[in-house]
Every structure is written in C-alpha cells, then in structure tokens.
Design a protein around this motif. Structure first.
Motif, PDB file in Angstrom:
ATOM      1  N   GLN A 157     -99.239 -41.177 -15.963  1.00  0.00           N
ATOM      2  CA  GLN A 157     -99.202 -42.630 -16.153  1.00  0.00           C
ATOM      3  C   GLN A 157     -97.865 -43.068 -16.763  1.00  0.00           C
ATOM      4  O   GLN A 157     -97.388 -44.184 -16.490  1.00  0.00           O
ATOM      5  CB  GLN A 157    -100.368 -43.091 -17.040  1.00  0.00           C
ATOM      6  CG  GLN A 157    -101.717 -42.971 -16.346  1.00  0.00           C
ATOM      7  CD  GLN A 157    -102.831 -43.676 -17.114  1.00  0.00           C
ATOM      8  OE1 GLN A 157    -103.565 -44.501 -16.563  1.00  0.00           O
ATOM      9  NE2 GLN A 157    -102.968 -43.337 -18.393  1.00  0.00           N
ATOM     10  N   SER A 158     -97.237 -42.194 -17.555  1.00  0.00           N
ATOM     11  CA  SER A 158     -95.949 -42.549 -18.146  1.00  0.00           C
ATOM     12  C   SER A 158     -94.813 -42.524 -17.122  1.00  0.00           C
ATOM     13  O   SER A 158     -93.720 -43.021 -17.392  1.00  0.00           O
ATOM     14  CB  SER A 158     -95.616 -41.585 -19.293  1.00  0.00           C
ATOM     15  OG  SER A 158     -95.388 -40.270 -18.804  1.00  0.00           O
TER      16      SER A 158
ATOM     17  N   ALA B 280     -88.829 -43.500  -9.348  1.00  0.00           N
ATOM     18  CA  ALA B 280     -88.515 -43.478  -7.919  1.00  0.00           C
ATOM     19  C   ALA B 280     -89.159 -42.280  -7.221  1.00  0.00           C
ATOM     20  O   ALA B 280     -89.421 -41.246  -7.850  1.00  0.00           O
ATOM     21  CB  ALA B 280     -86.998 -43.424  -7.733  1.00  0.00           C
ATOM     22  N   TYR B 281     -89.401 -42.450  -5.935  1.00  0.00           N
ATOM     23  CA  TYR B 281     -89.836 -41.336  -5.107  1.00  0.00           C
ATOM     24  C   TYR B 281     -88.621 -40.760  -4.399  1.00  0.00           C
ATOM     25  O   TYR B 281     -87.859 -41.483  -3.742  1.00  0.00           O
ATOM     26  CB  TYR B 281     -90.850 -41.790  -4.055  1.00  0.00           C
ATOM     27  CG  TYR B 281     -91.218 -40.689  -3.071  1.00  0.00           C
ATOM     28  CD1 TYR B 281     -92.309 -39.863  -3.308  1.00  0.00           C
ATOM     29  CD2 TYR B 281     -90.454 -40.481  -1.921  1.00  0.00           C
ATOM     30  CE1 TYR B 281     -92.627 -38.844  -2.418  1.00  0.00           C
ATOM     31  CE2 TYR B 281     -90.773 -39.468  -1.034  1.00  0.00           C
ATOM     32  CZ  TYR B 281     -91.857 -38.653  -1.284  1.00  0.00           C
ATOM     33  OH  TYR B 281     -92.174 -37.642  -0.409  1.00  0.00           O
TER      34      TYR B 281
ATOM     35  N   PRO C  97     -86.348 -35.787 -14.123  1.00  0.00           N
ATOM     36  CA  PRO C  97     -87.326 -36.500 -14.950  1.00  0.00           C
ATOM     37  C   PRO C  97     -87.529 -37.966 -14.576  1.00  0.00           C
ATOM     38  O   PRO C  97     -88.449 -38.600 -15.057  1.00  0.00           O
ATOM     39  CB  PRO C  97     -86.723 -36.402 -16.350  1.00  0.00           C
ATOM     40  CG  PRO C  97     -85.252 -36.385 -16.079  1.00  0.00           C
ATOM     41  CD  PRO C  97     -85.058 -35.633 -14.810  1.00  0.00           C
ATOM     42  N   ASN C  98     -86.695 -38.514 -13.680  1.00  0.00           N
ATOM     43  CA  ASN C  98     -86.819 -39.930 -13.332  1.00  0.00           C
ATOM     44  C   ASN C  98     -87.085 -40.181 -11.852  1.00  0.00           C
ATOM     45  O   ASN C  98     -87.145 -41.331 -11.415  1.00  0.00           O
ATOM     46  CB  ASN C  98     -85.538 -40.676 -13.745  1.00  0.00           C
ATOM     47  CG  ASN C  98     -85.286 -40.597 -15.232  1.00  0.00           C
ATOM     48  OD1 ASN C  98     -86.182 -40.833 -16.024  1.00  0.00           O
ATOM     49  ND2 ASN C  98     -84.063 -40.252 -15.614  1.00  0.00           N
TER      50      ASN C  98
ATOM     51  N   GLY D 228     -94.188 -32.540  -6.869  1.00  0.00           N
ATOM     52  CA  GLY D 228     -93.331 -32.332  -8.035  1.00  0.00           C
ATOM     53  C   GLY D 228     -93.897 -33.008  -9.264  1.00  0.00           C
ATOM     54  O   GLY D 228     -93.849 -32.463 -10.378  1.00  0.00           O
ATOM     55  N   LEU D 229     -94.459 -34.217  -9.098  1.00  0.00           N
ATOM     56  CA  LEU D 229     -95.072 -34.938 -10.219  1.00  0.00           C
ATOM     57  C   LEU D 229     -96.312 -34.207 -10.730  1.00  0.00           C
ATOM     58  O   LEU D 229     -96.498 -34.045 -11.943  1.00  0.00           O
ATOM     59  CB  LEU D 229     -95.439 -36.356  -9.785  1.00  0.00           C
ATOM     60  CG  LEU D 229     -96.178 -37.205 -10.821  1.00  0.00           C
ATOM     61  CD1 LEU D 229     -95.326 -37.416 -12.062  1.00  0.00           C
ATOM     62  CD2 LEU D 229     -96.585 -38.557 -10.208  1.00  0.00           C
TER      63      LEU D 229
END
Length: 279
Positions: free
Chosen positions: A173-174, A179-180, A187-188, A194-195
């Motif tokens: 949720q954080s 971006a995909y 980390p962004n 991967g997530l």
C-alpha cells in the motif's frame, strides 16, 4: 828529358800537385770513413732512443684502454643496480596497489551490505507504520465494503491483517502511485512480480522472481476465503501472467501497467483467477 826539366820552378808545382792530390785522397778517405762511422754510430745510437720513446706510448694507450674499459664496466654495473632498484620499487608498488584494491573491494562490499540492511530495516519500519495506520482505519470502518463490489468481492474475508501479513499489506500500500516499469524491482518503479517479491522479502520471505512461479509458491486458496497478504494471480497456476496482493475488504494492490502504475483497486476492477497463501 825536357829541356826545362832542370828548372825548379817547373818541377815543384808538379810535385806539389801530386802531393796535394794524394793528401786530398787520403783526407777524403779518412773523412769518408769517419762519415760512415759517424753515420753508423748515429744510427746505432738512435735506435735505442726510438725504442725507448715507443714503449711509453704503447703503455699509455694500453692504460687508457684499461681505464676506459673500467669506466664502461662501472657504468654497466651502476645501470644494472639502478634497474634492479626500479624493478624492486615497481614490484612493491604493484603489491601495495593490489592490497589496496582488495581492501577497497572489501570495504565497498561491507558498505553495500550495510546499505541493504539499512534499506530493509527502513522498509520494515515503514511497512509497520503503514500497517498500524491501516489497522486503525479498518477498526474505524469495520464492516464497510466497496459500493461497486460483486459477489466475489462481498464473499471475501474482511479480517484485519496481523504480524507479517500486515507488514506485507503495508508495504504494497505504501508503493501505490509508483510507476510501472517492466522488470522493475523498486524502490520507485516496479513490475507486478517485482512488487510482490519485494513485499514478502521485507518480512524475510524469499519468493521466486516471476509471476508464473509465484502463483504456485504457497497453498492454493479459494477466492471466497481470502485473507490479507494472500497472493492473487491472473491466468493459470504455474502459467500466471500477472500477480498482486490482497489487502482486505475486497481490495488488492498491484503494479498493473505503464498507464496506471501501482494501484489499489477492487477485485471487481480486474477479477483474479486464483490465490495462494504464503504466510
């Protein structure tokens, strides 16, 4: 006899001439002998002088050659000694450089390890804080559900996540709004698997990297019996093309595509094919 023979003045010159001639001859012979003797004596006397003068010349040349040879030998020895010193210095410098490189690599590896550990702890703390906020929010809104939920959404569990499951939920949720990117592992920016992999890694669980393997990584559960922290998959088990994480109340979080990025959405938004429980 000549009629003038008795005259003295006529005979005296003839005798005087013969005597003079004889005396001149004798004198000439004596002088010639003396000249020859003198020349021979001079020649004999000069020969030792010539030999005496040549010996110092030869000796001086030889001494010069010996001195020159000694200088060349000394220069060669000095050159060899200088080269040996340079080689030793180069070897020492190479050895020190190798040691410095090894130390630098060791230090870099240690720093990298510490950075990874710090990042993991930070992620765990962030997930824990998010889980606490999610728990408070769920407690305040107990029984609520998405107004557009279908039968699949209404039949799922709405229990609040605890422990590691809560940390996984908080982690995904954080990341909402990130971006995909295909192949992204944070980390962004992320892709779907991967997530999910990163979320479970934050609680010490190592999952496979791709969605096909993640769809069989745990125990299969029915969509009507979901719990927060379960992995949702789209496609067949073992051949899934997309995954996400169920976060409770008929909602999931997933890195959907390059247009939407990481989103939190209703199961009705994109109904999954199945789910597995790892925790």
């Amino acid at each position: 006899m000549s009629h003038t023979a008795h005259i003295r003045s006529h005979r005296k010159p003839r005798r005087s001439a013969s005597t003079i001639a004889m005396r001149a001859g004798v004198a000439g012979g004596v002088l010639s002998t003396l000249a020859v003797a003198g020349a021979s004596g001079s020649a004999n006397a000069a020969e030792p002088v010539t030999q005496t003068l040549e010996l110092p010349t030869l000796t001086a040349d030889l001494a010069a050659q010996v001195a020159q040879s000694a200088d060349v030998t000394q220069q060669a020895a000095a050159s060899y000694e200088l080269q040996a010193e340079r080689d030793a210095a180069a070897a020492k410098a190479a050895k020190e450089a190798k040691a410095d490189l090894a130390e630098a690599k060791k230090k870099a590896a240690e720093e990298k390890k510490q950075a990874a550990e710090a990042a993991r702890k930070a992620a765990a703390e962030r997930a824990s804080r998010s889980a606490e906020r999610a728990t408070l929010s769920a407690s305040a809104d107990t029984g609520s559900s998405d107004s557009s939920g279908s039968s699949a959404g209404s039949s799922t569990s709405t229990s609040t996540a605890t422990g590691s499951a809560a940390a996984v939920v908080a982690f995904v949720q954080s990341q909402v709004g990130d971006a995909y990117v295909s192949g992204g592992t944070g980390p962004n920016s992320w892709d779907c698997s991967g997530l999910v992999q990163a979320a479970f890694k934050s609680v010490g669980v190592d999952l496979p990297r791709v969605s096909q393997s993640q769809s069989t990584a745990g125990t299969q559960v029915g969509l009507s019996n979901l719990q927060p922290g379960d992995i949702l998959y789209w496609g067949g088990a073992g051949s899934a093309y997309h995954v996400g994480v169920y976060v409770g109340d008929g909602m999931f979080v997933g890195a959907q595509n390059s247009s939407t990025g990481v989103v939190k959405a209703s199961l009705d938004y994109d109904p999954p094919s199945g789910a597995v429980r790892v925790l």
